[in-house]
Motif scaffolding. Sequence first.
Motif, short mmCIF file in Angstrom:
data_model
loop_
_atom_site.label_atom_id
_atom_site.label_comp_id
_atom_site.label_asym_id
_atom_site.label_seq_id
_atom_site.Cartn_x
_atom_site.Cartn_y
_atom_site.Cartn_z
N GLU A 1 0.85 -1.18 0.00
CA GLU A 1 0.00 0.00 0.00
C GLU A 1 0.88 1.23 0.00
OE1 GLU A 1 -2.25 -0.63 3.55
OE2 GLU A 1 -0.78 0.36 4.84
N SER A 2 0.44 2.27 -0.68
CA SER A 2 1.18 3.52 -0.72
C SER A 2 1.16 4.18 0.65
CB SER A 2 0.56 4.45 -1.76
OG SER A 2 1.35 5.62 -1.89
N LEU A 3 2.17 4.98 0.91
CA LEU A 3 2.35 5.75 2.15
C LEU A 3 2.75 4.89 3.35
CD1 LEU A 3 -0.54 8.38 1.96
CD2 LEU A 3 1.80 8.58 1.15
N PHE B 1 -2.94 -2.51 -3.00
CA PHE B 1 -4.18 -2.47 -2.21
C PHE B 1 -3.86 -2.54 -0.73
CE2 PHE B 1 -7.83 -4.51 -0.11
CZ PHE B 1 -8.84 -3.62 -0.47
N GLY B 2 -3.03 -3.48 -0.34
CA GLY B 2 -2.57 -3.55 1.04
C GLY B 2 -3.64 -3.84 2.05
N ASN B 3 -3.73 -2.97 3.07
CA ASN B 3 -4.66 -3.17 4.17
C ASN B 3 -5.97 -2.42 4.00
OD1 ASN B 3 -2.94 -4.84 5.65
ND2 ASN B 3 -1.86 -3.10 6.54
N HIS C 1 -4.22 4.75 5.33
CA HIS C 1 -3.61 6.07 5.47
C HIS C 1 -4.48 7.17 4.86
CE1 HIS C 1 -0.27 3.15 5.68
NE2 HIS C 1 0.20 3.97 6.60
N GLY C 2 -5.75 6.91 4.73
CA GLY C 2 -6.68 7.94 4.26
C GLY C 2 -6.79 8.06 2.74
N GLU C 3 -7.42 9.14 2.32
CA GLU C 3 -7.72 9.33 0.90
C GLU C 3 -6.47 9.42 0.03
OE1 GLU C 3 -10.35 12.59 0.30
OE2 GLU C 3 -11.95 11.75 1.55
N GLY D 1 -5.42 -2.32 11.75
CA GLY D 1 -6.19 -2.13 12.97
C GLY D 1 -7.56 -1.53 12.70
N GLU D 2 -8.43 -1.68 13.63
CA GLU D 2 -9.80 -1.15 13.44
C GLU D 2 -9.81 0.37 13.34
OE1 GLU D 2 -12.55 -2.81 12.96
OE2 GLU D 2 -11.45 -4.66 13.00
N ASP D 3 -8.78 1.02 13.97
CA ASP D 3 -8.76 2.49 13.93
C ASP D 3 -7.86 3.01 12.82
OD1 ASP D 3 -6.37 1.66 14.91
OD2 ASP D 3 -6.39 2.92 16.71
N PHE D 4 -7.40 2.11 11.92
CA PHE D 4 -6.60 2.48 10.76
C PHE D 4 -5.23 3.05 11.17
CE2 PHE D 4 -10.01 1.24 8.67
CZ PHE D 4 -10.64 2.01 7.74
N HIS D 5 -4.73 2.70 12.32
CA HIS D 5 -3.42 3.19 12.73
C HIS D 5 -2.49 2.00 12.90
CE1 HIS D 5 -4.68 7.32 13.23
NE2 HIS D 5 -5.70 6.91 13.95
N HIS D 6 -1.16 2.30 12.84
CA HIS D 6 -0.16 1.25 13.04
C HIS D 6 -0.25 0.78 14.48
CE1 HIS D 6 1.21 2.40 9.21
NE2 HIS D 6 1.91 3.44 9.58
#
Length: 221
Positions: A39-41, A66-68, A81-83, A216-221
């Motif tokens: 995934e990018s970023l 596509f990644g996560n 990592h958002g939009e 993670g459910e909160d989209f963070h590492h």
Amino acid sequence: MASSSSNKLVFLAFLLLFVFSNNLVAGKPQKVKLNLYYESLCPYSQKFINDDLVKLFESDLKLVPFGNAKVSDNLTVTCQHGEEECKLNAIGACAIKTWPNPKMHYWFIRCVEKDTKNWESSCFKTYGGEKTIRDCYSSNLSKKLILGYAKQTLNLMPKKEYVPWVTVNGKPLYENYEDFVAQMCKAYQGKAPLPKVCNSSASAKKKVLKLQVSYGEDFHH
């Protein structure tokens, strides 16, 4: 007449056997299938693309951007990592569509991942493809491509556990992915000599920090 025809058939058989045997011994390198699900970023995906993947091209390389990310029931894609990640994943997908040859789209994607802030001014100038990639991104084609990569990623068996996720001939490397050169050299079964990189220090095992990012459910590492 029968003897003459028989001699011709024997000669032809020996000729075919010689050609086949010669090709088998000389052999062309049998490419190892290397798939990178990224995934990018993601800093770990970026490191792998920028620093590691560049080491080896004697392979059948496939990049899957596509990644996560996740896909909702209404086919909306949400990225870790958002939009901006979703955008750059789509740009990567469009680059792959624009240049099907991995040796071409890899360098463009590497350029993007090296400078995700200023890639538009630098990567298009260096590699071209601006109109085609922009048209792809602004149309439904980019979403179609990403959904295709989503299907490939989400249907992996065994399932992806983190990014970057690397497979060699369909088998995941798990925590050994940072040592992918050695793994690919081990998987190589060509009759020709091993690629030069297999005899270099690049294939030597190194103790490095395990690089992986789970979803993670909160989209963070």
